[in-house]
Scaffold this motif. Structure first.
Motif, mmCIF file in Angstrom:
data_model
loop_
_atom_site.group_PDB
_atom_site.id
_atom_site.type_symbol
_atom_site.label_atom_id
_atom_site.label_comp_id
_atom_site.label_asym_id
_atom_site.label_seq_id
_atom_site.Cartn_x
_atom_site.Cartn_y
_atom_site.Cartn_z
ATOM 1 N N ASP A 61 113.279 99.305 -47.076
ATOM 2 C CA ASP A 61 114.149 99.426 -48.242
ATOM 3 C C ASP A 61 115.418 98.588 -48.124
ATOM 4 O O ASP A 61 115.944 98.111 -49.112
ATOM 5 N N GLY A 62 115.936 98.411 -46.916
ATOM 6 C CA GLY A 62 117.157 97.639 -46.721
ATOM 7 C C GLY A 62 116.866 96.147 -46.656
ATOM 8 O O GLY A 62 115.870 95.726 -46.067
ATOM 9 N N ALA A 63 117.713 95.345 -47.253
ATOM 10 C CA ALA A 63 117.525 93.895 -47.238
ATOM 11 C C ALA A 63 117.556 93.374 -45.805
ATOM 12 O O ALA A 63 118.495 93.643 -45.064
ATOM 13 N N GLY A 64 116.509 92.671 -45.406
ATOM 14 C CA GLY A 64 116.445 92.072 -44.083
ATOM 15 C C GLY A 64 116.051 93.020 -42.975
ATOM 16 O O GLY A 64 116.008 92.624 -41.814
ATOM 17 N N VAL A 65 115.743 94.278 -43.300
ATOM 18 C CA VAL A 65 115.330 95.237 -42.275
ATOM 19 C C VAL A 65 113.812 95.341 -42.273
ATOM 20 O O VAL A 65 113.192 95.633 -43.287
ATOM 21 N N LEU A 66 113.220 95.051 -41.113
ATOM 22 C CA LEU A 66 111.772 95.128 -40.943
ATOM 23 C C LEU A 66 111.391 96.502 -40.422
ATOM 24 O O LEU A 66 112.180 97.160 -39.753
ATOM 25 N N LEU A 67 110.169 96.911 -40.696
ATOM 26 C CA LEU A 67 109.673 98.192 -40.206
ATOM 27 C C LEU A 67 108.554 97.976 -39.205
ATOM 28 O O LEU A 67 107.723 97.087 -39.367
ATOM 29 N N ALA A 68 108.534 98.782 -38.165
ATOM 30 C CA ALA A 68 107.467 98.749 -37.167
ATOM 31 C C ALA A 68 107.321 100.148 -36.589
ATOM 32 O O ALA A 68 108.294 100.894 -36.491
ATOM 33 N N ARG A 69 106.113 100.485 -36.190
ATOM 34 C CA ARG A 69 105.877 101.771 -35.553
ATOM 35 C C ARG A 69 106.460 101.752 -34.149
ATOM 36 O O ARG A 69 106.418 100.739 -33.454
ATOM 37 N N VAL A 70 107.007 102.892 -33.724
ATOM 38 C CA VAL A 70 107.525 103.019 -32.365
ATOM 39 C C VAL A 70 106.322 102.989 -31.415
ATOM 40 O O VAL A 70 105.393 103.771 -31.577
ATOM 41 N N PRO A 71 106.321 102.071 -30.436
ATOM 42 C CA PRO A 71 105.203 102.017 -29.497
ATOM 43 C C PRO A 71 105.151 103.259 -28.604
ATOM 44 O O PRO A 71 106.196 103.845 -28.288
ATOM 45 N N ALA A 72 103.958 103.645 -28.206
ATOM 46 C CA ALA A 72 103.788 104.789 -27.311
ATOM 47 C C ALA A 72 104.574 104.547 -26.021
ATOM 48 O O ALA A 72 104.523 103.466 -25.439
ATOM 49 N N GLY A 73 105.329 105.531 -25.613
ATOM 50 C CA GLY A 73 106.091 105.435 -24.370
ATOM 51 C C GLY A 73 107.354 104.604 -24.459
ATOM 52 O O GLY A 73 108.039 104.401 -23.468
ATOM 53 N N CYS A 74 107.684 104.120 -25.638
ATOM 54 C CA CYS A 74 108.876 103.287 -25.811
ATOM 55 C C CYS A 74 110.060 104.160 -26.208
ATOM 56 O O CYS A 74 109.970 104.951 -27.138
ATOM 57 N N VAL A 75 111.153 104.021 -25.482
ATOM 58 C CA VAL A 75 112.380 104.720 -25.837
ATOM 59 C C VAL A 75 113.340 103.662 -26.375
ATOM 60 O O VAL A 75 113.878 102.866 -25.616
ATOM 61 N N SER A 76 113.495 103.629 -27.683
ATOM 62 C CA SER A 76 114.367 102.646 -28.315
ATOM 63 C C SER A 76 115.572 103.342 -28.916
ATOM 64 O O SER A 76 115.453 104.401 -29.517
ATOM 65 N N THR A 77 116.732 102.727 -28.737
ATOM 66 C CA THR A 77 117.945 103.242 -29.339
ATOM 67 C C THR A 77 118.550 102.156 -30.215
ATOM 68 O O THR A 77 118.270 100.964 -30.033
ATOM 69 N N VAL A 78 119.375 102.554 -31.147
ATOM 70 C CA VAL A 78 120.035 101.600 -32.034
ATOM 71 C C VAL A 78 120.827 100.608 -31.188
ATOM 72 O O VAL A 78 121.511 100.985 -30.248
ATOM 73 N N GLY A 79 120.682 99.320 -31.503
ATOM 74 C CA GLY A 79 121.378 98.258 -30.776
ATOM 75 C C GLY A 79 120.526 97.583 -29.717
ATOM 76 O O GLY A 79 120.879 96.513 -29.234
ATOM 77 N N THR A 80 119.411 98.188 -29.338
ATOM 78 C CA THR A 80 118.533 97.597 -28.333
ATOM 79 C C THR A 80 117.922 96.305 -28.870
ATOM 80 O O THR A 80 117.527 96.230 -30.034
ATOM 81 N N VAL A 81 117.848 95.275 -28.036
ATOM 82 C CA VAL A 81 117.202 94.016 -28.406
ATOM 83 C C VAL A 81 115.810 94.013 -27.805
ATOM 84 O O VAL A 81 115.628 94.278 -26.615
ATOM 85 N N LEU A 82 114.809 93.722 -28.654
ATOM 86 C CA LEU A 82 113.412 93.719 -28.247
ATOM 87 C C LEU A 82 112.754 92.413 -28.666
ATOM 88 O O LEU A 82 113.247 91.710 -29.545
ATOM 89 N N ALA A 83 111.621 92.116 -28.060
ATOM 90 C CA ALA A 83 110.765 91.034 -28.529
ATOM 91 C C ALA A 83 109.692 91.665 -29.398
ATOM 92 O O ALA A 83 109.006 92.593 -28.975
ATOM 93 N N ALA A 84 109.576 91.213 -30.640
ATOM 94 C CA ALA A 84 108.602 91.741 -31.587
ATOM 95 C C ALA A 84 107.607 90.631 -31.912
ATOM 96 O O ALA A 84 107.962 89.459 -31.949
ATOM 97 N N SER A 85 106.353 91.026 -32.173
ATOM 98 C CA SER A 85 105.339 90.009 -32.366
ATOM 99 C C SER A 85 104.159 90.474 -33.188
ATOM 100 O O SER A 85 103.855 91.659 -33.272
#
Length: 69
Positions: free
Chosen positions: A15-39
């Motif tokens: 819904d937000g401009a420029g914000v992509l959506l992805a499912r949280v991977p199993a076993g992944c602990v992500s917090t706001v501000g974390t930098v990840l490689a997405a593919s």
């Protein structure tokens, strides 16, 4: 290609401009501000986690230019 932290369609915007959506991977602990490689199978990018939903979705923003290090 770098190690991939999250599988994401880099064109799947929420819904937000420029914000992509992805499912949280199993076993992944992500917090706001974390930098990840997405593919997908054909492209990758560095993304910053903008939101972590209780429904299992991540809100991601692509990093550009000087942000990528």
């Amino acid at each position: 290609m770098p190690h991939i932290d999250v599988v994401a369609d880099l064109n799947f915007e929420g819904d937000g401009a420029g914000v992509l959506l992805a499912r949280v991977p199993a076993g992944c602990v992500s917090t706001v501000g974390t930098v990840l490689a997405a593919s997908t199978l054909t492209a990758w990018s560095q993304v910053r986690v903008e939101a972590v939903g209780k429904d299992g979705w991540l809100g991601l923003r692509l990093r550009h230019g000087s942000e990528v290090g």
